[in-house]
Design a protein around this motif. Structure first.
Motif, short mmCIF file in Angstrom:
data_model
loop_
_atom_site.label_atom_id
_atom_site.label_comp_id
_atom_site.label_asym_id
_atom_site.label_seq_id
_atom_site.Cartn_x
_atom_site.Cartn_y
_atom_site.Cartn_z
N TYR A 1 -30.01 16.42 42.47
CA TYR A 1 -29.78 15.98 41.20
C TYR A 1 -30.65 16.58 40.09
CZ TYR A 1 -29.75 12.90 37.30
OH TYR A 1 -29.87 12.44 35.83
N SER B 1 -23.51 11.50 42.89
CA SER B 1 -22.40 11.59 41.88
C SER B 1 -22.73 12.06 40.50
CB SER B 1 -21.80 10.08 41.77
OG SER B 1 -22.91 9.22 41.17
N LEU B 2 -24.24 11.92 40.14
CA LEU B 2 -24.63 12.43 38.89
C LEU B 2 -24.61 13.99 38.91
CD1 LEU B 2 -27.24 9.55 38.23
CD2 LEU B 2 -24.74 9.93 36.99
#
Length: 270
Positions: free
Chosen positions: A53, A103-104
């Motif tokens: 991320y 997911s980010l």
């Protein structure tokens, strides 16, 4: 098969990691830390996801999260950690965080599979060198503390009576274990890392009673698992982790059966 660079890297990295897992796994089983090894894999998954991320190398996130986790477990005490029912909540949170970070991020779903199940055939030459350095450091530290760790792992009451620094040994080994798990995740993935850390060592305990021989047998079985897994995966295009775990499980049950037969036919009093 070995004409391809990626297969050469896979065999080299896999062999090195297997030796490390085989050696450290003997003490994992002796100290009853298989559950904590599994916990580190959950924590490592979250760390790798976080690294993805923020744009780091996944190994950096793995090392950060697992070492911090090791220090936290050492702080609260291993026995308390194993007894505490709420640990399942903590592991669930780490899994949730891992999924959130992924997911980010902009990484594809295939990267999630790589973190969870490993990708030994995706190891680069740079990754090989990193694994070599980490393994050499781990094995050197393990060798330096071998006598104390062996004493405390196989005779904790005697080690405490002898005045050994029990707490320091415990925390130091947890740190070594956390680094080992972070390293092994790249090979077999977060969900299966405990298999390479525990099954060969468990098999070795049914074959010999000597601690040094256990380490040798465990390392050899782990290496053979990697070699068999890579070879069969190349031939069939099936996941490497499946063949590794299947081979190690087969060896375990064969050793268990041999140990049972040996005990059955051993003369009474010997």
């Amino acid at each position: 098969m070995l004409h391809y660079d990626f297969m050469q890297h896979a065999f080299i990295a896999g062999t090195i990691v297997a030796i490390m897992c085989g050696a450290i796994g003997v003490f994992v089983m002796a100290r009853g830390l298989s559950f904590i090894t599994h916990s580190f894999s959950h924590i490592g998954f979250s760390g790798a996801s976080f690294a993805t991320y923020v744009g780091w190398d996944p190994l950096e996130g793995l090392l950060l999260f697992t070492t911090v986790g090791a220090l936290a477990i050492g702080r609260m005490g291993v026995k308390f950690f194993r007894r505490e029912a709420s640990i399942s909540v903590m592991l669930s949170v780490f899994l949730g965080l891992g999924i959130l970070f992924l997911s980010l991020s902009t990484q594809s779903g295939s990267f999630t599979s790589t973190i969870l199940f490993g990708s030994v055939v995706g190891i680069s030459s740079r990754d090989v060198w990193v694994i070599v350095v980490l393994t050499v450091v781990l094995l050197c530290l393990l060798t330096l503390g071998y006598k104390m760790l062996k004493f405390d792992s196989f005779d904790p009451v005697g080690a405490e009576a002898a005045g050994l620094p029990i707490r320091f040994i415990s925390v130091a080994f947890l740190l070594l274990l956390s680094i080992g798990v972070a390293e092994a995740v790249q090979i077999v993935g977060a969900l299966l890392v405990f298999a390479l850390m525990t099954i060969p060592a468990s098999t070795a305990r049914h074959i010999t009673q000597s601690v040094f021989k256990m380490i040798v047998v465990s390392a050899v079985l782990a290496v053979l698992g990697i070699w068999v897994g890579l070879t069969l995966s190349y031939m069939t295009n099936a996941p490497v982790s499946f063949y590794i775990t299947a081979f190690e499980a087969l060896c375990y049950f064969l050793a268990l059966g041999w140990s049972s037969l040996k005990a059955k036919f051993q003369p009474i009093g010997t």
